[in-house]
Design a protein around this motif. Structure first.
Motif, PDB file in Angstrom:
ATOM      1  N   ASP A  51      -3.003  26.170  12.370  1.00  0.00           N
ATOM      2  CA  ASP A  51      -1.799  26.225  11.727  1.00  0.00           C
ATOM      3  C   ASP A  51      -2.011  25.982  10.318  1.00  0.00           C
ATOM      4  O   ASP A  51      -1.067  25.679   9.516  1.00  0.00           O
TER       5      ASP A  51
ATOM      6  N   PHE B 234      -7.164  19.401  16.421  1.00  0.00           N
ATOM      7  CA  PHE B 234      -7.828  18.389  15.515  1.00  0.00           C
ATOM      8  C   PHE B 234      -8.743  17.423  16.206  1.00  0.00           C
ATOM      9  O   PHE B 234      -9.612  17.203  15.646  1.00  0.00           O
TER      10      PHE B 234
ATOM     11  N   ARG C 102      -1.863  17.369   0.677  1.00  0.00           N
ATOM     12  CA  ARG C 102      -1.214  16.163   1.066  1.00  0.00           C
ATOM     13  C   ARG C 102      -1.550  15.491   2.199  1.00  0.00           C
ATOM     14  O   ARG C 102      -1.636  16.256   3.190  1.00  0.00           O
ATOM     15  N   SER C 103      -1.637  14.131   2.256  1.00  0.00           N
ATOM     16  CA  SER C 103      -2.144  13.387   3.446  1.00  0.00           C
ATOM     17  C   SER C 103      -0.919  13.274   4.423  1.00  0.00           C
ATOM     18  O   SER C 103       0.353  13.410   4.143  1.00  0.00           O
ATOM     19  N   LEU C 104      -1.104  13.694   5.539  1.00  0.00           N
ATOM     20  CA  LEU C 104      -0.076  13.854   6.726  1.00  0.00           C
ATOM     21  C   LEU C 104       0.184  12.497   7.570  1.00  0.00           C
ATOM     22  O   LEU C 104       0.953  12.236   8.100  1.00  0.00           O
TER      23      LEU C 104
ATOM     24  N   ARG D 257     -10.517  23.726   9.257  1.00  0.00           N
ATOM     25  CA  ARG D 257      -9.248  24.105   9.079  1.00  0.00           C
ATOM     26  C   ARG D 257      -8.877  24.357  10.459  1.00  0.00           C
ATOM     27  O   ARG D 257      -9.443  25.124  11.290  1.00  0.00           O
TER      28      ARG D 257
ATOM     29  N   THR E 173      -3.483  23.650   8.688  1.00  0.00           N
ATOM     30  CA  THR E 173      -3.519  22.153   8.200  1.00  0.00           C
ATOM     31  C   THR E 173      -5.085  21.968   8.347  1.00  0.00           C
ATOM     32  O   THR E 173      -5.910  22.652   8.959  1.00  0.00           O
TER      33      THR E 173
ATOM     34  N   SER F 181     -14.731  19.246   6.174  1.00  0.00           N
ATOM     35  CA  SER F 181     -13.547  19.399   6.523  1.00  0.00           C
ATOM     36  C   SER F 181     -13.609  20.600   7.574  1.00  0.00           C
ATOM     37  O   SER F 181     -14.567  21.316   7.688  1.00  0.00           O
TER      38      SER F 181
ATOM     39  N   ARG G 257      -5.564  14.270   8.593  1.00  0.00           N
ATOM     40  CA  ARG G 257      -5.304  15.478   8.378  1.00  0.00           C
ATOM     41  C   ARG G 257      -4.429  15.656   7.051  1.00  0.00           C
ATOM     42  O   ARG G 257      -3.454  14.569   6.736  1.00  0.00           O
ATOM     43  N   ILE G 258      -4.495  16.530   6.436  1.00  0.00           N
ATOM     44  CA  ILE G 258      -3.745  16.984   5.092  1.00  0.00           C
ATOM     45  C   ILE G 258      -3.267  18.471   5.347  1.00  0.00           C
ATOM     46  O   ILE G 258      -3.524  19.289   6.124  1.00  0.00           O
ATOM     47  N   ASP G 259      -2.069  18.705   4.506  1.00  0.00           N
ATOM     48  CA  ASP G 259      -1.326  20.093   4.598  1.00  0.00           C
ATOM     49  C   ASP G 259      -2.416  20.890   3.691  1.00  0.00           C
ATOM     50  O   ASP G 259      -3.502  20.443   2.911  1.00  0.00           O
ATOM     51  N   ALA G 260      -2.163  22.344   3.463  1.00  0.00           N
ATOM     52  CA  ALA G 260      -2.810  23.005   2.838  1.00  0.00           C
ATOM     53  C   ALA G 260      -2.865  22.992   1.129  1.00  0.00           C
ATOM     54  O   ALA G 260      -3.536  23.367   0.338  1.00  0.00           O
TER      55      ALA G 260
END
Ligand SMILES: CSC[C@@H](O)[C@@H](O)C(=O)COP(=O)(O)O
Ligand SMILES: [Zn+2]
Length: 202
Positions: free
Chosen positions: A37, A4, A65-67, A34, A39, A32, A59-62
């Motif tokens: 993993d 990241f 959603r904001s992590l 990728r 994310t 962005s 960081r967001i998921d696929a």
């Protein structure tokens, strides 16, 4: 294999470069990358993209959603659509560049790029003789609806290197942040040539 922090630093640097070129004025644009993993590192919404710091990348998921609770780009759905369709893509860049906006004023529905040596800067194109269709979608503040249009175009044509949003900007991508930057630079050059050519001919 980029973590990241590395990708966030690359996106910050990409913002500086694109702003220096005049392609992300005011707070426009979003970027962005990728991770391995699945994310995604993405710019926070509303930031000035020429003056980003690592803290402006979240960081967001696929599914978008904001992590960490912060708000990602308002146009996150357009990034996700490209990552879903193209597993090899690792970075998506969205400039609001003058030639893309001007091209969308002059050409309706699509812009065809052909007989440009710079086509070879794009992934998988190895000759100037390639005929690249860049679709031009109407601008829409409803991002899920716009993302569906892009997705339907991909479904029909099976291939897409970039697209323009009319009066707005364009989206391009690549296997790395560096490759996506190369694509943006090549596309903006070709858009600019087509706009000037139109001016000379009319
Ligand atoms: C300065 S208006 C531009 C925005 O509406 C949008 O198009 C854009 O590119 C930036 O949105 P953001 O939410 O910062 O990613
Ligand atoms: Zn935008």
């Amino acid at each position: 294999m980029s973590g990241f922090d590395t990708l966030a630093a690359e996106l910050v640097e990409a913002g500086r470069e694109l702003y220096r070129r005049g392609w992300v004025p005011a707070t426009s644009g979003n970027f962005s990358a990728r991770l391995d993993d699945g994310t995604i590192a993405i710019t926070a919404s509303g930031r000035h993209k020429g003056r980003l710091t690592a803290g402006d990348i979240l960081r967001i998921d696929a599914e978008g959603r904001s992590l960490d609770g912060r708000r990602p780009s308002a146009e996150t759905g357009l990034h996700l659509g490209i990552y879903r369709r193209f597993p090899e893509v690792r970075a998506v860049l969205h400039p609001h560049s003058p030639a893309a906006v001007l091209a969308s004023r002059l050409f309706k529905g699509e812009l065809v790029l052909a007989d440009h040596e710079l086509l070879k800067a794009l992934d998988g194109i190895d000759t100037h003789a390639h005929r690249l269709v860049v679709p031009i979608f109407a601008n829409d503040q409803d991002i899920p609806r716009l993302a569906r249009q892009v997705d339907q175009w991909i479904e029909r044509h099976r291939r897409l290197h970039a697209y323009i949003i009319a009066g707005h900007g364009f989206y391009a991508w690549g296997r790395s942040v560096a490759a996506a930057l190369t694509a943006v630079e090549a596309l903006e050059f070709m858009f600019d040539c087509e706009v000037r050519l139109y001016g000379v001919r009319s």
